[in-house]
Structures are given as C-alpha cells and as structure tokens.
Scaffold this active site. Sequence first.
Site, short mmCIF file in Angstrom:
data_model
loop_
_atom_site.label_atom_id
_atom_site.label_comp_id
_atom_site.label_asym_id
_atom_site.label_seq_id
_atom_site.Cartn_x
_atom_site.Cartn_y
_atom_site.Cartn_z
N SER A 205 -7.44 -2.53 1.39
CA SER A 205 -6.73 -3.80 1.21
C SER A 205 -7.70 -4.98 1.35
CB SER A 205 -5.57 -3.88 2.21
OG SER A 205 -4.69 -4.93 1.90
N ASP A 340 2.97 -1.13 -5.82
CA ASP A 340 2.54 -1.88 -4.64
C ASP A 340 3.26 -3.23 -4.64
OD1 ASP A 340 1.22 -3.43 -2.72
OD2 ASP A 340 -0.74 -2.57 -3.17
N HIS A 371 1.90 0.01 -0.92
CA HIS A 371 0.68 -0.61 -0.41
C HIS A 371 0.16 0.20 0.76
CE1 HIS A 371 -2.19 -3.89 0.05
NE2 HIS A 371 -2.03 -3.76 1.36
#
Length: 425
Positions: A205, A340, A371
Amino acid sequence: MDTFGQDLPAMFDGVILAAVATVLYVIVRCLNLTSPTAPPELTYQDTPLSHYLLKSCPMLTAEYVPPLLWGKSGHLQTAIYGKMGRFNTPTPCGLRKSLPMQDGATATFDLFEPLGEHSTGDDVTMVICPGISNHSENHYIRTFVDHSQRQGYRCAVLNHLGALPNVELTSPRMFTYGCTWEFASMVEYIKCAFPQTLLVVVGFSLGGNIACKFLGEKRSNQDQVLCCVSVCQGYSALRAQETFYQWDQGRRLYNFFLADNLKRLILSHRSSLFDVTRSSMEAADLSRLCRATSLSHIDDSIMRKFHGYNSLKEYYEMESCVHYIQNVTVPLLLVNSSDDPLVHHSLLSTPRTLAGKMMNVMFALTQHGGHMGFFEGAVLIPQPLTWMDKVIVQYADAICRWEKKQPAHSDRTFYLQGTAAVHTG
C-alpha cells in the site's frame, strides 16, 4: 368473505417468499457470489525474463480462488484485513534496531534471520515497507515475515516513524506518504551489516509508493537489489485524493475512517509534534487537525509541514512514486485488485502503461482481493497464508534463480530484451 379468509395464509406465504427472495438477491449481489474466479490479468512485454517468470510463478497464471461465501466482496476482504490482519498469525522472533536520523528523529526496524537456507544458497534479504501507520507487529506483516523466513529469506521491516505503540518520537516529525529517509537508512544498514546479501524490496500500500520512489530517486539505491514487489498502492497521491471524495465503492466513508485513525495516531504524539520549543506547528494546526474529516485535511494541516511543502498539491506531487518509478530498472512486479475500494480503477492506468513500455515491469491485476486482503480458502474460514504472501515469495524465488543463471558481470538490460510485444490477459 369466507373465501378471502381462506386465501390469507397463501397471501402471507407469498409475501414471505418474496421477502426471502429479495434478501437472498441482495446478499448475492452484495457478496458478488455470481462473480467468476479467474487468473490475474497480466500486462507485460514479451521478453526472456517474462517467459521465465510465467513458467516459474504458476500462481500468476492460475485462478485466484477467494473464500466462497465472502471472498468475492472487496469490502469484506478489506474490512477483515483491516480488523484482523490475518488468521492464525505466527509470532516471528526478531531484533529491533534503532537508527539516528540527521534531523534528530530515530528510525526503527525489526530484523528477522532466516529459518533455513535459501533455495539458491545465496544470502537474500527482504527489505519490507508496510502500509500506512503500520509496523512489524501488524498481523499481515508477521504472517508474511514468517513465511519468508521459512523460505530462507532474512527480513528487515521498517516501523513507520510514529507508528509503533509506546515508542516516543525524538523529533517533531512523523512518517509521510512518500518520505524515503527511514527506509533508505534501513537499507543502508542492511548493506553495511551484510555486504554479500542481495535485496528484494517489498512495499505494501503506502509502503509500495515509498519503496518504488526510493528505488527511482537514485540509481545507487538499486545496487544489490534483485527485484521489487509493490502491492495495492495508488501510484499518484494527487489523483488518489481526488477519488477519495467520491461515494462510489464507499471511498468517502473509507476516507473518514482512515483520517480518524491517522488523527488519533498524530494526537498520541501531541507532546512531541506540538512542542513550541522544537516544532513549527502552531495551536491553529492542532485545532484544524481536530476538525479534520479527511486525509487531505490532515495532510494539509500537518503532514506537508514536516518537510516544508508550500501547498498540498506540491506535497502530493513530490511524494508520489509516479514521478520516479520509470527510473527503476530492476525487475518490478506491481500487484493490484480490481475490487480494491481504496484504489480507484483510473489509478491503474499508471502500472498498465508502465508494463506496456518497460521491459522490467509486470502488472498483475486480480479480479478479487480487496485492499490488502487476498485471502484464500474453500468456503468460510480462510487459510493463514494469503495469495499475496505466496505470490511475492514465489516471484522473489524465481528472480533469485534467474539471476543465478546469468553470467557474472552480465548486462541486465541484455537479458531483459525481447520483441517488446505487449501482452494483456
């Protein structure tokens, strides 16, 4: 009248059946139960390396099968990752290191030694950058580290500045979206402490943004680096924040909750960040922080000021890897998920374009995974290891074997070259 009374039970039965059918329809739609499973959509160029990777990484071409009852919902994958991290989380044993920074900050990372020999016999270290506000004690990091150790990798995990509970800041500064100082210090320590080691860079991320930006900032940052894997990043903070105000996929709601978590983290370091004798922060900044309801409000009030950016736009532009990633020449695997809820589909044009024009880049887009979820399992209970954990290690193993096959002092570009045809599918 008697006839109407006799018809009442049948009418009620019909209403109940209609209600049940409606509920089932909503459940099926919300959970995407009819969505088919599929292999990741891959974008890459036709090169010897990509051919080798497709043969050596079967998970990249096999179906990703999430848990049947809830795994096809990106929201549930994201929520379960956010709440639990992983199931049956191991507890790897590591050693915490502290590194003084030039501005008085103290970077920390955890070092985990391999639990066996690597398949190539080489000394290989995973240098890992976690997601926003994360550190080596998060469950998904612990699971990934344990799996990597068992495959013969040493692991070094950055603890984002200010993220560790009960660890005070030593300067009025926290981590930001794209500051690479702490990650660079950790990598330099690993290179000095283990001069023979080869590096695999992994970013999750926000950590994916930092990892790719770090590699692209200076050519020397890629010395001893075998490859890089980035998972679920958004590539451009400026474009990402624009999408965070949209209500589709509930991003505006996610924005609020992420901002609330970040706000609480900043306030836990109030004494360091708003110390009038050391910090440039003012009482008005603290007041704006307390009223903030989005990440961009916090970034504008607090985060951009750690590095003296004059505007929010300048902060987002300068700290996004999209301006540096084209300088990365080592093999690069970019992984995202179609469902996501945090990464809008428009942001995926960046990795798709990169993979279409750069011979060292492969872009893998899964149908499901949310995610940072990517849970696998049959029906309800997921497996401890996720698709993501296994793919990263499988890709790293393949790159290690690929490099082992190349002649000493060979030109990396030569072995990447091919017909430059782009494959998507």
